[in-house]
Each structure stands twice: as structure tokens, then as C-alpha cells.
Design a protein around this motif. Sequence first.
Motif, PDB file in Angstrom:
ATOM      1  N   LEU A 359       0.825  -1.203   0.000  1.00  0.00           N
ATOM      2  CA  LEU A 359       0.000   0.000   0.000  1.00  0.00           C
ATOM      3  C   LEU A 359       0.861   1.255   0.000  1.00  0.00           C
ATOM      4  CD1 LEU A 359      -2.706  -0.999   2.633  1.00  0.00           C
ATOM      5  CD2 LEU A 359      -2.852  -1.148   0.135  1.00  0.00           C
ATOM      6  N   ARG A 360       0.367   2.255  -0.704  1.00  0.00           N
ATOM      7  CA  ARG A 360       0.952   3.591  -0.632  1.00  0.00           C
ATOM      8  C   ARG A 360       0.166   4.477   0.322  1.00  0.00           C
ATOM      9  NH1 ARG A 360       1.072   7.043  -6.032  1.00  0.00           N
ATOM     10  NH2 ARG A 360      -1.097   7.377  -5.446  1.00  0.00           N
ATOM     11  N   GLU A 361      -1.139   4.196   0.449  1.00  0.00           N
ATOM     12  CA  GLU A 361      -1.992   5.034   1.295  1.00  0.00           C
ATOM     13  C   GLU A 361      -3.197   4.225   1.730  1.00  0.00           C
ATOM     14  OE1 GLU A 361      -3.262   9.601   0.892  1.00  0.00           O
ATOM     15  OE2 GLU A 361      -4.397   8.288  -0.441  1.00  0.00           O
ATOM     16  N   ALA A 362      -3.671   4.498   2.952  1.00  0.00           N
ATOM     17  CA  ALA A 362      -4.895   3.887   3.466  1.00  0.00           C
ATOM     18  C   ALA A 362      -5.695   4.969   4.174  1.00  0.00           C
ATOM     19  CB  ALA A 362      -4.578   2.735   4.419  1.00  0.00           C
ATOM     20  N   LEU A 363      -6.972   5.075   3.830  1.00  0.00           N
ATOM     21  CA  LEU A 363      -7.842   6.087   4.412  1.00  0.00           C
ATOM     22  C   LEU A 363      -9.054   5.417   5.047  1.00  0.00           C
ATOM     23  CD1 LEU A 363      -7.895   8.787   1.563  1.00  0.00           C
ATOM     24  CD2 LEU A 363      -6.558   8.845   3.664  1.00  0.00           C
ATOM     25  N   LYS A 374      -6.415   9.500   7.852  1.00  0.00           N
ATOM     26  CA  LYS A 374      -5.313   8.801   7.200  1.00  0.00           C
ATOM     27  C   LYS A 374      -4.695   7.802   8.150  1.00  0.00           C
ATOM     28  CE  LYS A 374      -1.199   9.580   4.387  1.00  0.00           C
ATOM     29  NZ  LYS A 374      -0.296  10.600   3.791  1.00  0.00           N
ATOM     30  N   ALA A 375      -4.584   6.561   7.684  1.00  0.00           N
ATOM     31  CA  ALA A 375      -3.986   5.504   8.495  1.00  0.00           C
ATOM     32  C   ALA A 375      -2.506   5.369   8.150  1.00  0.00           C
ATOM     33  CB  ALA A 375      -4.706   4.180   8.259  1.00  0.00           C
ATOM     34  N   GLU A 376      -1.749   4.821   9.070  1.00  0.00           N
ATOM     35  CA  GLU A 376      -0.331   4.569   8.844  1.00  0.00           C
ATOM     36  C   GLU A 376      -0.159   3.250   8.107  1.00  0.00           C
ATOM     37  OE1 GLU A 376       1.736   4.664  12.517  1.00  0.00           O
ATOM     38  OE2 GLU A 376       1.291   6.776  12.933  1.00  0.00           O
ATOM     39  N   ALA A 382       4.595  -3.853   4.156  1.00  0.00           N
ATOM     40  CA  ALA A 382       4.034  -2.872   3.218  1.00  0.00           C
ATOM     41  C   ALA A 382       2.561  -3.100   2.935  1.00  0.00           C
ATOM     42  CB  ALA A 382       4.823  -2.895   1.905  1.00  0.00           C
ATOM     43  N   GLN A 383       2.032  -4.257   3.296  1.00  0.00           N
ATOM     44  CA  GLN A 383       0.630  -4.544   3.028  1.00  0.00           C
ATOM     45  C   GLN A 383      -0.269  -4.238   4.224  1.00  0.00           C
ATOM     46  OE1 GLN A 383       2.058  -8.519   0.768  1.00  0.00           O
ATOM     47  NE2 GLN A 383      -0.127  -8.404   1.043  1.00  0.00           N
ATOM     48  N   SER A 384       0.313  -3.861   5.348  1.00  0.00           N
ATOM     49  CA  SER A 384      -0.469  -3.640   6.566  1.00  0.00           C
ATOM     50  C   SER A 384      -0.722  -2.159   6.791  1.00  0.00           C
ATOM     51  CB  SER A 384       0.266  -4.230   7.775  1.00  0.00           C
ATOM     52  OG  SER A 384       0.465  -5.619   7.618  1.00  0.00           O
ATOM     53  N   PHE A 385      -1.761  -1.866   7.570  1.00  0.00           N
ATOM     54  CA  PHE A 385      -2.096  -0.487   7.915  1.00  0.00           C
ATOM     55  C   PHE A 385      -2.762  -0.465   9.279  1.00  0.00           C
ATOM     56  CE2 PHE A 385      -5.855  -2.205   5.922  1.00  0.00           C
ATOM     57  CZ  PHE A 385      -6.903  -1.699   6.668  1.00  0.00           C
ATOM     58  N   ALA A 386      -2.756   0.711   9.899  1.00  0.00           N
ATOM     59  CA  ALA A 386      -3.409   0.896  11.194  1.00  0.00           C
ATOM     60  C   ALA A 386      -3.784   2.361  11.339  1.00  0.00           C
ATOM     61  CB  ALA A 386      -2.496   0.463  12.339  1.00  0.00           C
ATOM     62  N   GLY A 387      -4.968   2.619  11.880  1.00  0.00           N
ATOM     63  CA  GLY A 387      -5.425   3.995  12.069  1.00  0.00           C
ATOM     64  C   GLY A 387      -6.386   4.094  13.235  1.00  0.00           C
ATOM     65  N   GLY A 406       0.821   0.947  -4.792  1.00  0.00           N
ATOM     66  CA  GLY A 406       1.951   1.747  -5.245  1.00  0.00           C
ATOM     67  C   GLY A 406       1.754   2.372  -6.603  1.00  0.00           C
ATOM     68  N   ASP A 407       0.858   1.839  -7.442  1.00  0.00           N
ATOM     69  CA  ASP A 407       0.586   2.401  -8.762  1.00  0.00           C
ATOM     70  C   ASP A 407      -0.478   3.481  -8.721  1.00  0.00           C
ATOM     71  OD1 ASP A 407       2.443   0.713  -9.952  1.00  0.00           O
ATOM     72  OD2 ASP A 407       0.977  -0.894 -10.223  1.00  0.00           O
ATOM     73  N   GLY A 408      -0.967   3.790  -7.527  1.00  0.00           N
ATOM     74  CA  GLY A 408      -2.002   4.811  -7.416  1.00  0.00           C
ATOM     75  C   GLY A 408      -3.405   4.298  -7.682  1.00  0.00           C
TER      76      GLY A 408
END
Length: 587
Positions: A359-363, A374-376, A382-387, A406-408
Motif C-alpha cells: 500500500l501507498r496510502e490507506a484512508l 489517514k492511516a499509517e 508494506a501490506q499492513s495499515f493501522a489507524g 503503489g501504482d495509485g
Amino acid sequence: MNTVFDRLRKRQKAVQTTARPGSLIALPPGTPLPLPAGIVRSLRQVMARQKRVCLAECVVLLLALIPALWVVQALVDWWLNLPWLVRFILLGADLAVVGYVVYRFAWRPLSKPLTLETAALRVEKEIPEFRSALISAVELSAGRPGGAQGSLALVQELLVRVSAKVQATPIASRVVKTANLRRWWKWALLSVIVALGAGAAFWPKSRVLVERILLSTAPLPTRTIVVPISRDESAVVGADVKLSARAEGVVPRSGVLHVIFANKDRQEIPVSATMEDAAVFAVTMQNVQQSFTYHFALNDGVGPDFVVTAKTAPVLETVRFGQKYPAYTGMAEAEMPAGNLALLAGSRIRIEGRATQPLREALVRLEGINSEVKAETGQPDAQSFAGEFVVPKEGLTGLSLILTNGDGVASQENTIYRVEVLEDRSPVVELSAPSGERLSVLLTSRPRLSFTVKDDFAVKKLALKYELTRPGPPGGEPSIELGEIPLALPKDGAAAQTFTWDLAAQKPALTEGCTLSYWMEAADNNDVTGPGVGQTLKKTLAIVSQAEKRAEMLEILGARAAEIEEISNTQKEVNEDLDSTIRKNTP
């Protein structure tokens, strides 16, 4: 130059035979003399004119050659459909011609401009009547070895004579000729007129031909020119993509979209003009599953090839919701299943998840309040997130997760988790006694108040509040006083409580005729979205005299006696009716 020196020597001998001894000044060999300003000015005019003419010839030659070359190349390309490599070579040849003209007529003359000596030689060559006098004057004034060896007077006389002759002769126009410039200007004018006329006559085909000369991949012009609107595009797998092109020239009623998919399948899709513009043709490719190449064919015109790249969007793989309740609740953090969520206002919600792609961004999109958090990303991989976010008091109806790789490319059709916001309700206070809305009491009375207090978590403050109305002087307005009596907090939120109100101990002291409007009020310990406040309905205590109280009691007793008598009469009538019925039915 020898002829000039011979004449100078003869004049020197004639001067020496007539002059007194010592009247001639001997000139040491190599002594420089200043060149007259008239000669310098004239020679500099030659030099300046030479520069101007060279630059003008360069510009005129370019105006003559480039349009002519391009017209010829455009015609050849139109007839033979030259491949890109051939057009690249021809464009290189055009640049080589331009470079040669600029070098020959601009760079070389400007990098090696005329000097006074070379300008004088040009004058001697073009104007023979100077008979080497001009170059001799320039060289004698320079003081070179073997230069001025005679009398100063003779050299000065030579310079004066040459200066006068130079100023009387328009040497710049006679030496630097513009015959070639005038001839080339006619050709340049003709070349430009022909090129502009051909461009205007064959527009917009001429525009496409010029683009092809400049190595465009546009197809050859036809009766219909296909101008692309959509070009190389990218689409998420499963999404739709709109492709369109504009027709110029002869506008057809319909056309065809040629598609070649990545798996080599081909498809021809009919296209029609849009409702907004009859010259624009569009089609929507629905549910794209793979990349493909496409071009539009409108009438006899064929558009360039473009590529639509199908990209895979990230998908939510796992997600975990945790609710950290406000500290005042005393509740521990709880994990909730991924589904419909019941969230307490003021709680902090932590969301942890993992996607199928880096991921480049997680909302976190908060539905209902149009907000995003916005989550971290990147921890632990690179596939995980937390917010985290705090549950607002109202407005939140759901939440969804938007993941961008990563490709948007953003995730599609994201699940919306319905949210029910639970509010910390205000305390519920019920006053059960006295039961009536109004009660008459004496000054010495001690009415007993019975009440219950309930709250979701805990009550922080409990009080008996009142509004005291004292009778005013005759003809005056009554006075109003506000007050409250703090009460002990119940040990159990649902336990019944009592309070004995000693009216005689009230300060300032009460008097007959006073009226007390009172109610119970409780506040909870919500320090995040509260506090919540609950209160009972207002009731009234009227302070009366003993006579008024006695009269009121007698009135009540009389009303009760009347009710009892009415009940007795009713019972008597019922008994009589029953006795009559029994007698009628007895044989």
C-alpha cells in the motif's frame, strides 16, 4: 604599393630641393600614425553592412528552403505513406541544411568579422580607382616594419588625400552588394506564399502532414481526420473506461472502435456520435478485465493506436476493530467483529488490517460526516495499515476503508460498515413522593421526598433545586429566589432515596404565602461528550397558615364524604336492581 611609394619619393625630393635644411621631420621606422576618423568610419560601415547582409541572407535562405522542403516532403509522404524511419532521416536532412545555412551565412561571418585591413582589401578589390592607396594608408598608419620610411609630411598628405576620397565615395554600398539578397528574397516570398496557400487549401490535412514531418505517429490525412480525445488510459479491473475521438472534415454518422485484447482476441464495436456533439464519437468499455489496444475508424479516417492498461486494485484481506472506551466508563478495551458496529460516543476506535498488495496510502472514510482519517502504512510490512479515530457525538452512520497501492490504484466497491453511535444517556431522576403536582404545607412541615436516580455509568452530582416566590408588599411585585440543596450520591444507581425537607430550617426563613417550585437534578461523570444532566418535572409546595390548611382539609374531607355517599347510593341502587331481578325470575 610600390607605385604609391614612388610617387611619395618624387614628392619628397621636390620638397627637399625647395625646403630649408631642417624643415623635414625624419620618421623613425615603425612609428604608428593615427588613421583618420573618416577612413575608420567608412571601413566600419563596410564591416557593419557585411554583418547585416550576411544575417539577412541567412534568414531569407531559411525562409526559402524550409517551406519548400516541407511542402515537397508532405506531398511525398501523402503519396507514399513514408515510414517513420524515412521521415526521421528526412527531418535529419532538413536540420543538416538549416545547420549549413546558419554556419555559412551567420556563424562564420560573425565569428571571423572583417578587420580594418581586410575591409580595406575588399574596397581595393571592388573599387580599383583607389590604386592601393587605401590599403597603403591603413598599413602605413599601423607602423609595421617596412612601413612608413619617409617624410612625416608625405605620409600625412597620403592619409589626408585617401580620407577625402573615401568620404566622397559610398564605399559600403559599392563593396557589400545585396544582389543575392534581393534575388533570394523573391524566392523566399514565393516559397512562403506557396506553403501557406497549400496549408490553408488542404486544412486540416496539412496540419497532420506537418505533424508527421515532425515524427508524429498520426495516420495520413483522409476525408475524415480522426482526432483522439482519449489516449493511453489506465483502468482498474472490473471498472468502466470511456473512449472517445473527434471527427474533422467529413463527419460520418457512425464509426467503429477496433480493439485488440492482451490475449489476442479482437473486437469491433460500433460507435455513434454523442448527444452533445455530433462530431464526437464515444463508447464505454464496461467491466474491463484485461489490457487492450484500440483505435477509432471514422469514415475513411483511422486514428492512432492507444493502450488501455488494466490494473488490479488492492483488496482488503483482514481487518480488526478495537474500541477503547473513555476512562470515566471504567470499561476495558474491547475487540469487535467486522460487521455492524455499535460505538460509544467519545470512544477511540483503532482499525488494523492487511491488504492483498503493498500500500501507498490507506484512508478511513467516515460516512455521514464526510471526513477521512489517514492511516499509517508499512508496519509491520508494506501490506499492513493501522489507524485511529474518535467517535463523534452524532452524525456518524458508517465507515469504509479506501486502500491505494503503489501504482495509485484505489480499491473498488469498498464495504461500508454500518455504525450505530451509542450515546451516554443523561441520568434518569424520578420523584415519586409527594405524588401530587401541588401540596399545601405549614411552615413547620417537613415534607418527605422519595426519588430514584439511574445512570449508565455513575452520577457525579445530585441536588434538590427550587424557585422560591415570596409575596411582595401590597400592590408590589413578588420576589423570586433560586437555590439548591446538594444531596448525597446514591451508592446504587437504581436505589430509591429519600430526603426530608425541613422547611423551618430554610434560610432566609419562609413565610406564609411563599411558594416553592422544586425539582430534582442529577449530572453524570461523562467528561468526554457530557456531562449529561437529567431532572424531574417541577412540583409546587405552597406555604399556608393553619386556618388555610384546616379549611383545605375540611374541603378534602367533605369531598371524600360526598364520594362515599355517592358510592353508597350507587351500591344501594345496584342491590335493589339485583333483588328485583331475583324476584322476577323466582317461580
